[in-house]
Write a protein that holds these residues in place. Structure first.
Motif, short mmCIF file in Angstrom:
data_model
loop_
_atom_site.label_atom_id
_atom_site.label_comp_id
_atom_site.label_asym_id
_atom_site.label_seq_id
_atom_site.Cartn_x
_atom_site.Cartn_y
_atom_site.Cartn_z
N SER A 121 0.84 -1.18 0.00
CA SER A 121 0.00 0.00 0.00
C SER A 121 0.89 1.24 0.00
CB SER A 121 -0.91 0.01 1.23
OG SER A 121 -1.72 1.16 1.25
N GLY A 122 0.80 2.02 -1.07
CA GLY A 122 1.64 3.19 -1.19
C GLY A 122 1.21 4.03 -2.38
N ILE A 123 2.18 4.69 -3.03
CA ILE A 123 1.83 5.58 -4.14
C ILE A 123 2.36 5.09 -5.48
CG2 ILE A 123 1.72 7.57 -2.58
CD1 ILE A 123 4.42 8.49 -3.80
N GLY A 124 3.24 4.07 -5.47
CA GLY A 124 3.73 3.52 -6.74
C GLY A 124 4.84 4.32 -7.37
N ALA A 125 5.85 4.65 -6.57
CA ALA A 125 7.01 5.38 -7.08
C ALA A 125 8.28 4.77 -6.54
CB ALA A 125 6.94 6.86 -6.69
N ARG A 128 10.68 6.08 2.22
CA ARG A 128 9.76 5.08 1.68
C ARG A 128 8.76 4.61 2.73
NH1 ARG A 128 11.64 -0.99 1.15
NH2 ARG A 128 11.25 -0.69 3.38
N ASP A 129 9.27 4.30 3.92
CA ASP A 129 8.39 3.81 4.98
C ASP A 129 7.41 4.88 5.45
OD1 ASP A 129 9.60 1.36 4.84
OD2 ASP A 129 10.94 1.69 6.54
N LYS A 130 7.82 6.15 5.37
CA LYS A 130 6.91 7.24 5.73
C LYS A 130 5.79 7.38 4.70
CE LYS A 130 7.19 10.19 8.38
NZ LYS A 130 6.52 10.39 9.69
N ILE A 131 6.13 7.14 3.43
CA ILE A 131 5.14 7.30 2.36
C ILE A 131 4.15 6.14 2.35
CG2 ILE A 131 4.84 7.36 -0.15
CD1 ILE A 131 7.49 8.89 -0.32
N ARG A 132 4.64 4.95 2.62
CA ARG A 132 3.74 3.79 2.65
C ARG A 132 2.82 3.87 3.87
NH1 ARG A 132 7.26 -1.57 0.85
NH2 ARG A 132 7.81 -0.83 -1.23
N GLY A 133 1.69 3.21 3.78
CA GLY A 133 0.76 3.24 4.91
C GLY A 133 -0.56 2.60 4.53
N GLU A 134 -1.57 2.93 5.27
CA GLU A 134 -2.87 2.27 5.10
C GLU A 134 -3.52 2.66 3.78
OE1 GLU A 134 -7.14 1.88 7.50
OE2 GLU A 134 -5.39 2.82 8.46
N ARG A 135 -4.06 1.67 3.11
CA ARG A 135 -4.73 1.91 1.83
C ARG A 135 -5.90 2.87 2.02
NH1 ARG A 135 -8.49 -2.56 -1.26
NH2 ARG A 135 -8.91 -1.36 -3.15
N GLY A 136 -6.03 3.81 1.09
CA GLY A 136 -7.14 4.75 1.14
C GLY A 136 -6.84 6.03 1.91
N LYS A 137 -5.78 6.02 2.71
CA LYS A 137 -5.41 7.20 3.49
C LYS A 137 -4.57 8.15 2.63
CE LYS A 137 -7.18 5.90 7.49
NZ LYS A 137 -8.27 6.66 8.16
N ILE A 138 -4.67 9.44 2.94
CA ILE A 138 -3.92 10.46 2.20
C ILE A 138 -2.52 10.62 2.78
CG2 ILE A 138 -3.80 12.91 1.62
CD1 ILE A 138 -5.98 11.58 0.09
N ARG A 186 -3.68 9.82 -2.45
CA ARG A 186 -4.38 8.75 -1.72
C ARG A 186 -3.66 7.42 -1.99
NH1 ARG A 186 -9.14 8.92 0.64
NH2 ARG A 186 -9.69 10.82 -0.51
N ARG A 187 -3.22 6.78 -0.92
CA ARG A 187 -2.52 5.50 -1.06
C ARG A 187 -3.46 4.43 -1.65
NH1 ARG A 187 -1.03 6.84 4.46
NH2 ARG A 187 1.15 7.52 4.61
N ALA A 188 -2.85 3.52 -2.39
CA ALA A 188 -3.61 2.42 -2.98
C ALA A 188 -2.72 1.18 -2.98
CB ALA A 188 -4.03 2.76 -4.41
#
Length: 505
Positions: free
Chosen positions: A69-73, A125-135, A154-156
């Motif tokens: 779950s993240g932004i895909g970068a 990276r770990d800061k950017i990743r997180g719960e799906r659906g959260k901004i 919005r994370r996906a």
């Protein structure tokens, strides 16, 4: 168990004393202390049993599904004017990062209000990743304009397939990069890749499992099974209880018959070693590269009531010839173990025979049939890559005089091959980089030309075509891949000899 009760009581009392007496006792993070405590206990047993907090456990389960779950970068750290910062080096197709307009060279200044200047890219990276659906809120210095803007994304769930690439490397020679671990989708991905390569005229295969850390054992079995006939043993597992004792055999009545070379290195571990070991013991493929990691322990996953989890070693696995490839971990600490600090000498008692009678050894991973050491970066080359990134960052934004044709501020063309047509006036490009270095008080030597030429093409491909296509630029000049290609006839002869041996039996 009274002994266990006493240990638990001692732990409680120790924790209470820490809380009451330690100088920072008021701010204790009990989850962190528990994780360190349990992991220390598990690592006293073996290096691969681990405890996971609820968040870490969810992330591990996601990775087994080939996603996170993240932004895909993809991001990396580079140094400019003495400051270490994190930059975008690629975005994934159809990802939140792509849709948000992030591009190669954008600098991440802050994440959710926290400055990340000077922080390593893994932390970011770990800061950017997180719960799906959260901004997640990023403060980004956009490379195209130089302006710093806040971008909310919005994370996906982001797909991370086991197979990062599959294509015809040279006429008739297929290449499959299976470096992202063995997950629930690996078998399906592999079958699709094989089918598409056959349709393109493949008659030989390079299977690249370098850097593959392992994963789901059953998926590794399915990959090996594609090349082994029905009845051939793939791997056996022996544990403490009868339920942990298993033997996996191929049930494939129509296996692939093309010659295969498998590429491995010191980071090929666990499930990837099962594939390499099975194909080597059956003389079905030639193994090329570096000695593999040497992880022959099987972990079972256990859910804990709080949402945390354990991966606990419950068995050892053996290759078809009976080799245990696990390295000794009791004579060294974890640091030395993971960095292969201990020299290994083959133990005659671990020797086994392949189908055609070749001698192979256990106790230290899989030793390649053809050892080819990957070139390591020198400090100078790392320095040059850093400057090449910033040079290309300027180049693709049209800020290198006389080379404005390289301006590329749009999204990468992920499916378009990167060819020499992308490199107009390449000699002029090299001259421009030389001038760029001269401005920094440095000079490029003639001996560095080939390295810079390759890495310059790689950086440009990342900006224009994305990470996957860019990696093909490196594969084309990879000495281990070159040796793999040269060994395809030998792999064919070996497989033919093994087949005749099996028929006689």
């Amino acid at each position: 168990d009274k002994d266990l009760e006493k240990i638990i009581e001692d732990y409680k009392q120790a924790l209470k004393i820490v809380q009451e007496k330690h100088v920072d006792g008021k701010w204790l993070n009990y989850e962190k202390l528990t994780r360190f405590s349990v992991n220390a206990m598990l690592h006293a047993l073996d290096p691969h049993s681990n405890f996971f907090t609820p968040q870490e456990f969810r992330q591990m389960l996601q990775e087994q599904k080939s996603e996170y779950s993240g932004i895909g970068a993809s991001i990396a750290s580079f140094v400019k004017d003495g400051s270490v910062d994190t930059y975008i080096i690629g975005v994934f197709p159809d990802s939140p990062a792509l849709r948000a307009g992030l591009r190669f060279g954008d600098k991440i200044v802050a994440v959710d209000g926290e400055s990340v200047t000077g922080k390593p890219s893994l932390y970011v990276r770990d800061k950017i990743r997180g719960e799906r659906g959260k901004i997640v809120s990023l403060l980004v210095e956009q490379v195209s304009t130089g302006k710093t803007e806040r971008i909310d994304i919005r994370r996906a769930f982001v797909a991370v397939p086991s197979i990062s690439d599959a294509y015809i490397l040279r006429q008739g020679i297929g290449y499959i990069n299976l470096s992202n671990g063995f997950n629930y989708t690996t078998r399906e991905e592999f079958e699709i890749a094989l089918q598409e390569l056959h349709q393109q005229g493949m008659n030989a295969l390079i299977l690249d499992i370098r850097d593959n850390p392992g994963g789901i054992l059953e998926q590794a079995v399915k990959i090996a099974e594609k090349f082994l006939p029905a009845g051939a043993t793939i791997v056996s597992q022996r544990g403490r209880y009868p339920i942990d004792n298993r033997v996996w055999k191929s049930s494939n009545r129509n296996p692939e018959n093309i010659p295969v070379v498998v590429l491995v290195n010191r980071y090929s571990a666990s499930a990837s070693e099962i594939v390499a070991g099975a194909l080597q013991d059956h003389d079905r493929a030639l193994i090329v590269g570096e000695n593999t990691f040497g992880k022959g322990l099987v972990q079972s996953v256990f859910n804990l009531p709080t949402g945390a989890g354990l991966t606990l070693t419950t068995a050892r696995y053996y290759t078809p010839s009976g080799r245990l490839i696990q390295r000794d971990y009791k004579a060294e600490n974890l640091y030395d173990y993971y960095l292969h600090k201990t020299d290994y000498k083959p133990d005659p008692s671990s020797a086994r025979k392949t189908i055609t009678g070749r001698t192979v050894y256990g106790g230290n991973g899989i030793t390649p049939d053809e050892i080819v050491t990957a070139p390591s970066f020198t400090e100078r080359q790392t320095y040059l890559i850093n400057h090449l990134f910033f040079f290309v960052r300027e180049l693709v934004n049209g800020r290198i005089k006389g080379l404005e044709a390289y301006k590329w501020q749009k999204a990468p063309e992920f499916k378009r091959p990167f060819t020499e047509r992308n490199l107009q006036n390449f000699d002029k490009l090299i001259d421009a980089f030389k001038a760029y270095l001269n401005e920094k008080g440095d000079k490029l030597s003639e001996a560095e030309y080939d390295f810079v030429s390759l890495r310059l093409r790689h950086q440009i491909a990342m900006a224009m075509n994305g990470l996957t296509i860019a990696d093909r630029v490196l594969i084309e000049s990879d000495p281990q891949v070159d040796r793999a290609i040269l060994n395809l006839p030998k792999a064919y002869s070996l497989a033919q000899a093994a087949q005749k041996k099996s028929v006689k039996k």
